[in-house]
Write an enzyme that holds these catalytic residues in place. Structure first.
Site, PDB file in Angstrom:
ATOM      1  N   LYS A   1       0.958  -1.227  -0.003  1.00  0.00           N
ATOM      2  CA  LYS A   1      -0.146   0.241  -0.111  1.00  0.00           C
ATOM      3  C   LYS A   1       0.694   1.323   0.036  1.00  0.00           C
ATOM      4  O   LYS A   1       0.648   2.105  -0.702  1.00  0.00           O
ATOM      5  CB  LYS A   1      -1.018   0.039   1.077  1.00  0.00           C
ATOM      6  CG  LYS A   1      -1.879   1.173   1.218  1.00  0.00           C
ATOM      7  CD  LYS A   1      -2.502   1.463   2.603  1.00  0.00           C
ATOM      8  CE  LYS A   1      -1.499   2.581   3.221  1.00  0.00           C
ATOM      9  NZ  LYS A   1      -1.650   2.911   4.760  1.00  0.00           N
TER      10      LYS A   1
ATOM     11  N   ASP B   1      -6.433   0.974   1.030  1.00  0.00           N
ATOM     12  CA  ASP B   1      -6.456   1.527   2.564  1.00  0.00           C
ATOM     13  C   ASP B   1      -7.701   0.916   3.071  1.00  0.00           C
ATOM     14  O   ASP B   1      -8.677   0.318   1.983  1.00  0.00           O
ATOM     15  CB  ASP B   1      -6.054   2.865   2.841  1.00  0.00           C
ATOM     16  CG  ASP B   1      -6.881   3.751   2.291  1.00  0.00           C
ATOM     17  OD1 ASP B   1      -8.003   3.534   1.533  1.00  0.00           O
ATOM     18  OD2 ASP B   1      -6.336   4.931   2.126  1.00  0.00           O
TER      19      ASP B   1
END
Length: 212
Positions: free
Chosen positions: A121, A139
């Site tokens: 991420k 996220d």
């Protein structure tokens, strides 16, 4: 999962509403962006920006971070969740950049994920925001909104990322994280969605949708 044409219709609405969305973290260069994203895990962008305002005035390279040291770094970021572990990883990451990459942040997702404390991420955010690559960071906001809008049934961030990458054109991917994060942060809030202000309410089939 929604048909691709419906997903694209919804994403085009986001695109029309905000054609040039921006990351809300404050940064000066790829290194400070990387640090800010690492700090943002399980923390708000607002909280990170408040903590890094003073930090980034004196530290904007991995060499300066190493000179600052872990203990002093903790004093700057102590208001952020998990600051002890984050400080440790930021120092280790800074050491890796200094020793292996001449202090430069690699423009390569796979290499970025070899750095201490840097997962997919975080690497996706850096590649997207600084290097303008069509990567898609998933996220908690993106995961929740993707499920809520029936964009994906993926159980992991990678599954959701792969589902979205299959249906979205490249030119749309680069802004998708921003659109979904901002939508989840300000309109489709987890606790109390602002359905009356929602630009895609006609496409929403959620049971808790407020119609009046």
């Amino acid at each position: 999962m929604r048909p691709q044409n419906e997903i694209l219709k919804i994403m085009r609405i986001f695109q029309n509403e905000n054609p040039n969305p921006q990351c809300e973290l404050h940064f000066h260069n790829p290194y400070t962006l990387l640090v800010a994203v690492m700090l943002s895990a399980q923390s708000t962008d607002k909280g990170v920006n408040k903590a890094t305002e003073a930090l980034f005035k004196i530290v904007d390279t991995p060499q300066k971070m190493l000179a600052l040291g872990e203990d002093k770094l903790k004093n700057y970021i102590k208001t952020i969740g998990l600051f002890n572990n984050k400080a440790k990883n930021i120092i280790l990451m800074s050491q890796q950049l200094t020793e292996n990459f001449s202090g430069e942040v690699p423009a390569n997702r796979d290499i970025l994920t070899t750095l201490a404390g840097v997962g997919r991420k975080t690497a996706n955010v850096v590649m997207n925001v600084w290097y303008k690559e069509p990567t898609l960071a998933v996220d908690t906001h993106v995961m929740r909104i993707a499920h809520r809008l029936d964009f994906s049934h993926g159980k992991t961030p990678l599954e959701v990322e792969n589902d979205l990458m299959k249906v979205l054109p490249t030119e749309m991917v680069i802004n998708t994280n921003h659109w979904l994060v901002l939508f989840g942060r300000y309109i489709c809030k987890a606790q109390k969605p602002l359905c009356q202000q929602c630009p895609i309410k006609d496409y929403c089939h959620c049971k808790d949708k407020i119609t009046n």
